[in-house]
Scaffold this motif. Structure first.
Motif, short mmCIF file in Angstrom:
data_model
loop_
_atom_site.label_atom_id
_atom_site.label_comp_id
_atom_site.label_asym_id
_atom_site.label_seq_id
_atom_site.Cartn_x
_atom_site.Cartn_y
_atom_site.Cartn_z
N ILE A 126 -39.62 -20.31 16.65
CA ILE A 126 -39.83 -19.07 17.04
C ILE A 126 -41.24 -18.82 16.85
O ILE A 126 -41.64 -19.02 16.04
N LEU A 127 -41.68 -18.40 17.97
CA LEU A 127 -43.25 -17.92 18.30
C LEU A 127 -43.27 -16.45 18.01
O LEU A 127 -42.72 -15.68 19.07
N ILE A 128 -43.88 -15.97 17.14
CA ILE A 128 -44.18 -14.60 16.64
C ILE A 128 -45.49 -14.19 16.67
O ILE A 128 -46.46 -14.84 15.92
N GLY A 129 -45.92 -13.06 17.08
CA GLY A 129 -47.25 -12.52 16.95
C GLY A 129 -47.59 -11.63 18.16
O GLY A 129 -46.81 -11.18 18.89
N ASN A 130 -48.45 -10.97 17.92
CA ASN A 130 -49.08 -9.84 18.62
C ASN A 130 -49.49 -10.33 19.93
O ASN A 130 -49.53 -11.70 20.35
N PRO A 131 -49.53 -9.55 21.04
CA PRO A 131 -49.85 -9.85 22.43
C PRO A 131 -51.30 -10.60 22.49
O PRO A 131 -52.26 -10.13 21.71
N GLY A 132 -51.23 -11.31 23.28
CA GLY A 132 -52.42 -12.18 23.47
C GLY A 132 -52.92 -13.45 22.41
O GLY A 132 -54.12 -13.89 22.57
N VAL A 133 -51.95 -13.70 21.67
CA VAL A 133 -52.16 -14.68 20.77
C VAL A 133 -51.69 -16.19 21.27
O VAL A 133 -51.95 -17.18 20.65
N GLY A 134 -51.04 -16.27 22.40
CA GLY A 134 -50.50 -17.53 22.86
C GLY A 134 -49.20 -17.81 23.07
O GLY A 134 -49.04 -19.18 23.12
N LYS A 135 -48.36 -17.01 22.66
CA LYS A 135 -47.05 -17.47 22.75
C LYS A 135 -46.57 -17.93 23.88
O LYS A 135 -45.96 -19.05 23.80
N THR A 136 -46.56 -17.10 24.83
CA THR A 136 -46.24 -17.72 26.17
C THR A 136 -46.96 -18.92 26.61
O THR A 136 -46.23 -19.94 27.23
#
Length: 121
Positions: free
Chosen positions: A106-116
């Motif tokens: 599960i990739l969790i984080g704020n927008p712009g941290v590179g999840k996508t």
């Protein structure tokens, strides 16, 4: 029609296109290097399998609708502090051992941290 032409036609009818395309070269090479028929068949089968692997990869890529091929080399670990902290975990995901182990990621984080970006990799 020569024997090789008849054989190529049969291979094409069997949908073994790459084998048909490469048989003449491999037979000539085998004659030069004194290789047997099993070696020729093994090489032809390997060529056909590799062609099919590449074709399957290309087909899956086209079905994915991804616009570009992204690699981990393009990922800037210095862009955000969370990327630096998780670098080891991110690199370990590339081994895809989590798939065989049946572990969810599960990739969790704020927008712009590179999840996508990582999901596309």
């Amino acid at each position: 029609m020569t024997e090789i032409d008849r054989l190529k036609e049969k291979l094409i009818n069997l949908r073994l296109k790459e084998m048909a395309n490469n048989i003449e070269n491999l037979v000539a090479q085998a004659a030069q290097h004194n290789r047997g028929p099993i070696d020729i068949l093994d090489q032809l089968a390997e060529i056909e399998l590799e062609y099919r692997r590449q074709k399957a990869i290309k087909s899956k890529w086209n079905q994915s609708k991804l616009t570009e091929k992204i690699t981990i080399d393009q990922f800037d670990f210095n862009h955000h502090s969370s990327r630096k902290e998780q670098k080891t975990h991110i690199i370990n995901l590339l081994s895809t051992d989590f798939i065989r182990s049946r572990v969810d990621v599960i990739l969790i984080g704020n927008p712009g941290v590179g999840k996508t970006f990582l999901a596309k990799c």
